[in-house]
Design an enzyme around this catalytic site. Structure first.
Site, PDB file in Angstrom:
ATOM      1  N   ASN A   1      -6.264 -33.661   3.551  1.00 46.54           N
ATOM      2  CA  ASN A   1      -5.421 -32.481   3.324  1.00 46.54           C
ATOM      3  C   ASN A   1      -6.180 -31.197   3.620  1.00 46.54           C
ATOM      4  O   ASN A   1      -7.391 -31.120   3.466  1.00 46.54           O
ATOM      5  CB  ASN A   1      -4.895 -32.468   1.890  1.00 46.54           C
ATOM      6  CG  ASN A   1      -5.997 -32.324   0.863  1.00 46.54           C
ATOM      7  OD1 ASN A   1      -6.487 -31.227   0.624  1.00 46.54           O
ATOM      8  ND2 ASN A   1      -6.413 -33.429   0.273  1.00 46.54           N
ATOM      9  N   CYS A   2      -5.442 -30.177   4.046  1.00 46.67           N
ATOM     10  CA  CYS A   2      -6.082 -28.908   4.391  1.00 46.67           C
ATOM     11  C   CYS A   2      -5.119 -27.740   4.328  1.00 46.67           C
ATOM     12  O   CYS A   2      -5.480 -26.630   4.681  1.00 46.67           O
ATOM     13  CB  CYS A   2      -6.680 -28.996   5.788  1.00 46.67           C
ATOM     14  SG  CYS A   2      -5.457 -29.452   7.036  1.00 46.67           S
ATOM     15  N   VAL A   3      -3.875 -27.974   3.877  1.00 39.17           N
ATOM     16  CA  VAL A   3      -2.891 -26.895   3.883  1.00 39.17           C
ATOM     17  C   VAL A   3      -3.168 -25.939   2.726  1.00 39.17           C
ATOM     18  O   VAL A   3      -3.345 -26.386   1.596  1.00 39.17           O
ATOM     19  CB  VAL A   3      -1.460 -27.456   3.756  1.00 39.17           C
ATOM     20  CG1 VAL A   3      -0.443 -26.346   3.893  1.00 39.17           C
ATOM     21  CG2 VAL A   3      -1.212 -28.525   4.794  1.00 39.17           C
TER      22      VAL A   3
ATOM     23  N   LEU B   1      -0.836 -34.141   5.794  1.00 43.43           N
ATOM     24  CA  LEU B   1      -1.758 -33.021   5.575  1.00 43.43           C
ATOM     25  C   LEU B   1      -1.856 -32.625   4.111  1.00 43.43           C
ATOM     26  O   LEU B   1      -2.343 -31.542   3.777  1.00 43.43           O
ATOM     27  CB  LEU B   1      -1.378 -31.812   6.439  1.00 43.43           C
ATOM     28  CG  LEU B   1      -1.475 -32.059   7.957  1.00 43.43           C
ATOM     29  CD1 LEU B   1      -0.848 -30.912   8.731  1.00 43.43           C
ATOM     30  CD2 LEU B   1      -2.917 -32.247   8.380  1.00 43.43           C
TER      31      LEU B   1
ATOM     32  N   LYS C   1      -9.975 -28.512   9.678  1.00 45.03           N
ATOM     33  CA  LYS C   1      -9.276 -29.605   9.014  1.00 45.03           C
ATOM     34  C   LYS C   1     -10.108 -30.191   7.881  1.00 45.03           C
ATOM     35  O   LYS C   1      -9.657 -30.313   6.766  1.00 45.03           O
ATOM     36  CB  LYS C   1      -8.907 -30.700  10.006  1.00 45.03           C
ATOM     37  CG  LYS C   1      -8.091 -31.754   9.315  1.00 45.03           C
ATOM     38  CD  LYS C   1      -7.660 -32.868  10.194  1.00 45.03           C
ATOM     39  CE  LYS C   1      -6.801 -33.820   9.387  1.00 45.03           C
ATOM     40  NZ  LYS C   1      -7.458 -34.258   8.140  1.00 45.03           N
TER      41      LYS C   1
END
Lengths: 426, 123
Positions: free
Chosen positions: A241-243, A209, A63
């Site tokens: 955010n991590c997408v 996210l 993450k």
């Protein structure tokens, strides 16, 4: 504003009975970290693991990644507006546990998030294969909603990084580096002969996210503003955010933004690094118009001759990137954009979802669609269950021998749009 | 200030969240991600303006089945920037192969929630 960073070099992390830093080793009391994280009633359990460079270890789904730091002189504390009070940070002295990182992992939604391999081919694509990582595997209480879950994991990472950073408070740094940005008039007077160069950083700001926080404020609610780069070094910007993890900036990357560091390296020599502007990447098109109007207006107001603009993401943010580039160029200011590409697996497709003739100088972080085969790892921290369904993974991509085919889109930081990565055309 | 809008969506969570909202009309159609973009393109050809970016979100076309796009309720002359953006978005969408995981029943709620969060971010 002037900040001295004092680096304490860390070449190993070990779990131990008491937390301390000694001879370049970060000893961590895992029970103390667990106790800290479990103060949040939304977290049911947390495992504390260590991953070293070169080990046969995969961390996924990742993450956030955070560098432990502590303010030792000057106003405020780390992560203002989130962990510390909202004092203006960025001046005085800050100690850094250089070579150590806190990595958070855990399933928040049933897809996306990133991969960090500590060895093998994948390790060549993520900068966090080179750091000694304290990994938190966070499990929420049953029934916790995704927004609350994301917040809980985000806070667990930040709190742990602050806890570890505190261990550096009274240490003598192995190395120091000083960064200074002068107020507008003094800056102009000091380097009248040098081109005034600014940095416009675009921040993810789309939703769950897909968010970023500035002094605790959701970046989708800001209008573009000026920030001293040293404020960011003290944790003024944090990631939510991590997408599509390849081109998202973990908090660690904000703390160590290479564009900022490279501009400082040339400051007073070939350029006057005069100002940093932050802006957002909202979903609503009128927000994009407003924000790009403001970013270009600020660049003009600051008397900049040239600007570097970095993007965060692909698709929606391409529109912001091109709007910023076009409007800043129309002010008579030279621009260079920094992005990455989704150019198809063979690299032959159009790289960005938008374009304009003003975008005539571009630095790329690489092609996120590039496919690589990751070897089987002896140990997985987190779970591989989602590797087939995270962004950049696909069906039947896990083979019988344990190898996994992925687009580098899945690898944390692989195509960093601020250049915090290893891909190069050289 | 937000314009009065029509939201094209194939996401039941968005339909339920926005159907009673002032200034919002929801056009729900249980069709593909790409077909939602095409519905928005058809509306642009009829003189509606795009209000949200068709490629919002980092879960790529083909990975998530859900998409919600807002256009203006008001109609005028053809808005060329809207047309260019939606056409480019369809071209970009076609670059991404459809993954069968996008149909995985265990993931649908999360896909819907992220799409809902993206469209709710505008309010």
């Amino acid at each position: 504003m002037k900040l001295e960073l004092g680096y304490i070099h860390i070449h190993d992390i070990q779990l131990a009975a008491a937390s301390k830093v000694e001879n370049g080793v970060l000893y961590v009391d895992a029970e103390a970290v667990k106790k800290l994280v479990l103060e949040d009633e939304q977290i049911a359990s947390v495992e504390v693991e260590v991953a070293h460079p070169g080990e046969s270890v995969r961390i996924t789904p990742v993450k956030d990644v955070i560098e432990p730091r502590v303010k030792v002189e000057g106003p405020g504390g780390m992560f203002p507006g989130v962990i510390s009070k909202v004092d203006t940070v960025g001046s005085g002295k800050t100690h850094v546990l250089k070579g150590a990182a806190v990595v958070t992992t855990g399933k928040i939604v049933g897809f996306q998030e990133g991969i960090i391999d500590m060895s093998g081919v994948g390790a060549q694509y993520t900068p966090f294969s080179k750091t000694n990582n304290l990994v938190l595997v966070v499990q929420p209480v049953e029934g916790l909603k995704q927004h609350d879950h994301e917040h809980a994991v985000r806070m667990a990472g930040l709190k742990t990084a602050v806890y570890l950073g505190e261990l550096a408070r009274s240490l003598t740094p192995d190395e120091t580096e000083t960064f200074e940005t002068l107020p507008l008039k003094e800056s102009m007077d000091k380097y009248p002969e040098l081109p005034r160069v600014g940095y416009v950083q675009m921040l993810q700001s789309q939703g769950l996210l897909h968010d970023t926080y500035v002094y605790g404020v959701d970046a989708k609610r800001i209008i573009p503003t000026v920030i001293y780069p040293t404020e960011v070094m003290d944790g003024a910007i944090i990631s939510g955010n991590c997408v599509s993890a390849c081109d998202k900036n973990p908090t660690y990357v904000h703390q160590n933004n290479p564009i900022v560091h490279d501009l400082f390296a040339q400051h007073g020599k070939t350029i006057n690094f005069a100002a940093m502007v932050i802006t957002n990447e909202n979903v609503y098109l009128a927000d994009k118009e407003r924000s790009s109007n403001w970013s270009s207006k600020l660049c003009e107001f600051l008397g900049l001759d040239a600007v570097i603009i970095s993007e965060e993401g692909f698709g929606n943010p391409d529109t912001d990137l091109i709007m910023n580039c076009r409007k800043i160029t129309e002010k008579g200011i030279k621009t260079v954009i920094v992005t990455d590409e989704y150019a198809g697996r063979d690299g032959s497709s159009q790289s960005l979802a938008d374009a304009h003739s003003s975008a005539d100088a571009l630095v790329t972080g690489g092609n996120a669609n590039q496919v690589i085969t990751l070897p089987k790892m002896d140990k997985v921290i987190g779970t591989e269950d989602y590797v087939g369904i995270i962004a950049g993974g696909w069906d039947q991509n896990k083979h019988e021998d344990g190898t996994i085919d992925v687009e580098i889109q899945a690898i944390t930081g692989a195509t960093s749009e601020v250049g915090f990565n290893y891909l190069s055309a050289r | 200030m937000l314009e009065r809008m029509v939201v094209f969506t194939n996401n039941p969570m968005v339909r339920d969240a926005l159907s009673q909202r002032d200034g919002c009309k929801v056009h729900y159609a249980p069709v593909s991600y790409r077909q939602i973009l095409c519905l928005a393109r058809d509306a642009v050809h009829q003189g509606h303006k795009l209000l949200t970016h068709p490629l919002s979100g980092s879960v790529k076309p083909g990975e998530t089945p859900y998409k919600s796009v807002a256009v203006s309720q008001e109609k005028g002359l053809l808005d060329l920037p809207s047309l260019s953006l939606i056409e480019n978005s369809i071209v970009t969408c076609d670059k991404f192969p459809i993954r069968s995981k996008s149909k995985d029943p265990s993931l649908q709620e999360d896909f819907q929630l992220v799409d809902l969060s993206l469209i709710m971010s505008i309010f």
